[in-house]
Design an enzyme around this catalytic site. Structure first.
Site, PDB file in Angstrom:
ATOM      1  N   ASP A  81       0.838  -1.199   0.000  1.00 59.14           N
ATOM      2  CA  ASP A  81       0.000   0.000   0.000  1.00 59.14           C
ATOM      3  C   ASP A  81       0.882   1.261   0.000  1.00 59.14           C
ATOM      4  O   ASP A  81       1.869   1.329   0.734  1.00 59.14           O
ATOM      5  CB  ASP A  81      -0.862  -0.059   1.279  1.00 59.14           C
ATOM      6  CG  ASP A  81      -1.889   1.044   1.354  1.00 59.14           C
ATOM      7  OD1 ASP A  81      -2.327   1.538   0.303  1.00 59.14           O
ATOM      8  OD2 ASP A  81      -2.276   1.413   2.494  1.00 59.14           O
ATOM      9  N   ASP A 103       2.130   5.158  -5.404  1.00 58.54           N
ATOM     10  CA  ASP A 103       1.486   6.427  -5.066  1.00 58.54           C
ATOM     11  C   ASP A 103       2.321   7.599  -5.588  1.00 58.54           C
ATOM     12  O   ASP A 103       3.297   8.001  -4.965  1.00 58.54           O
ATOM     13  CB  ASP A 103       1.306   6.527  -3.547  1.00 58.54           C
ATOM     14  CG  ASP A 103       0.621   7.823  -3.133  1.00 58.54           C
ATOM     15  OD1 ASP A 103       0.352   8.663  -4.021  1.00 58.54           O
ATOM     16  OD2 ASP A 103       0.363   8.005  -1.938  1.00 58.54           O
ATOM     17  N   HIS A 181      -7.853  10.612   4.607  1.00 59.60           N
ATOM     18  CA  HIS A 181      -7.169   9.607   5.431  1.00 59.60           C
ATOM     19  C   HIS A 181      -7.316   9.914   6.925  1.00 59.60           C
ATOM     20  O   HIS A 181      -7.345  11.078   7.313  1.00 59.60           O
ATOM     21  CB  HIS A 181      -5.667   9.594   5.114  1.00 59.60           C
ATOM     22  CG  HIS A 181      -5.336   8.846   3.861  1.00 59.60           C
ATOM     23  ND1 HIS A 181      -4.661   9.412   2.827  1.00 59.60           N
ATOM     24  CD2 HIS A 181      -5.577   7.571   3.497  1.00 59.60           C
ATOM     25  CE1 HIS A 181      -4.493   8.518   1.871  1.00 59.60           C
ATOM     26  NE2 HIS A 181      -5.039   7.393   2.250  1.00 59.60           N
ATOM     27  N   GLY A 182      -7.331   8.885   7.737  1.00 53.71           N
ATOM     28  CA  GLY A 182      -7.278   9.072   9.188  1.00 53.71           C
ATOM     29  C   GLY A 182      -8.621   9.353   9.829  1.00 53.71           C
ATOM     30  O   GLY A 182      -9.674   9.112   9.259  1.00 53.71           O
ATOM     31  N   GLY A 211     -11.317   5.392   3.989  1.00 53.63           N
ATOM     32  CA  GLY A 211     -12.715   4.965   4.104  1.00 53.63           C
ATOM     33  C   GLY A 211     -13.167   4.603   5.512  1.00 53.63           C
ATOM     34  O   GLY A 211     -14.366   4.509   5.756  1.00 53.63           O
TER      35      GLY A 211
END
Ligand SMILES: [Zn+2]
Length: 280
Positions: A81, A103, A181-182, A211
């Site tokens: 990831d 990414d 995120h988070g 998510g």
């Protein structure tokens, strides 16, 4: 059994459901993820983020992830990831990971395309799949804002996404449509029409980052519109921590192995909850 991201997302497509992609930087979270998937006969993605190297290095937790995936009774994809360098992604592939995410979302479009293409070329040599990302998502797992955090950056341009997919030949696309995120400091505003538009234009399974923390209705509507892989970490890891706090408070002499077990059970329970929602 160990499968690629492409294979697992095809299963999701057929079943019209979403697949949980759980970050498993610890052995407890890894066992919890596999156990809950087997119990539910649900395919699952287990993933290690480069930013989690400080918890466990991929050389340590990676072989355990691949071994448990191979032994599992259900299809499991072992995924890297948020890989930020080709060297790191190669390390994962050599360990037996069947999928990687490159990414490049913080780079310029051209640089992102260039590097994503390299990642695709490398992964395909190993027979693995690639997730690319277009459109920066703000925040990290602790809910801190990125320095260049602004509302505009939360949404991916559909036409550019279409071009990105054609140019890079990726297998799945992470796009931004309102999640962060988070931990959520404010309720995210999801753009469901944008998800649908990107899914229709790119004809690829879409990935939701940031998510954890959404409502069941928000997850279900996103899946209906084209989300197939749902990354999940923060709220599961919090469930594990909360359970250990209670356990320590209520018991005088505590061994770490007991805390480990309490955390694992709590995370398994938390993962059960999301699997119920994703595979409706
Ligand atoms: Zn992410």
């Amino acid at each position: 059994m160990l499968v690629t991201l492409k294979e697992i997302l095809e299963i999701a497509e057929k079943r019209d459901c979403g697949v949980a992609a759980i970050n498993t930087p610890t052995f407890e979270s890894l066992v919890a993820a596999i156990r809950v998937a087997e119990k539910n006969n649900a395919p699952i993605i287990i993933q290690h983020a480069q930013s989690h190297e400080y918890i466990n290095q991929i050389e340590m937790i990676g072989p355990a992830m691949v071994a448990l995936a191979k032994n599992a009774s259900i299809p499991v994809c072992a995924h890297v990831d948020h890989g930020e360098s080709i060297e790191y992604l190669e390390k994962g592939l050599k360990l037996g990971f069947t999928s990687i995410m490159y990414d490049g979302s913080r780079l310029t479009y051209e640089e992102n395309v260039k590097n994503t293409k390299k990642a695709v070329e490398l992964a395909h040599k190993f027979g693995a799949s690639v997730e690319g990302e277009l459109g920066m998502m703000a925040g990290n797992e602790l809910g801190e804002d990125s320095p260049d955090d602004n509302e505009e950056s939360y949404y991916t341009d559909p036409q550019l996404a279409h071009q990105f997919v054609k140019e890079t030949n990726i297998d799945a696309l992470a796009a931004s449509f309102g999640t962060v995120h988070g931990f959520y400091k404010r309720q995210p505003k999801l753009d469901y029409e944008l998800i649908k538009e990107i899914a229709e234009l790119t004809k690829l399974p879409l990935v939701m980052h940031g998510g954890s923390g959404l409502s069941p209705e928000e997850y279900k509507r996103s899946i209906k519109n084209g989300i197939r892989k749902i990354n999940y970490y923060t709220y599961g890891a919090k469930a594990g921590a909360d359970a250990t706090k209670d356990f320590i408070k209520n018991n005088k002499a505590v061994l770490f192995s007991e805390i480990s077990r309490v955390a694992q059970d709590a995370m398994e329970k938390n993962f059960q909850h999301i699997i119920d929602i994703f595979c409706y």
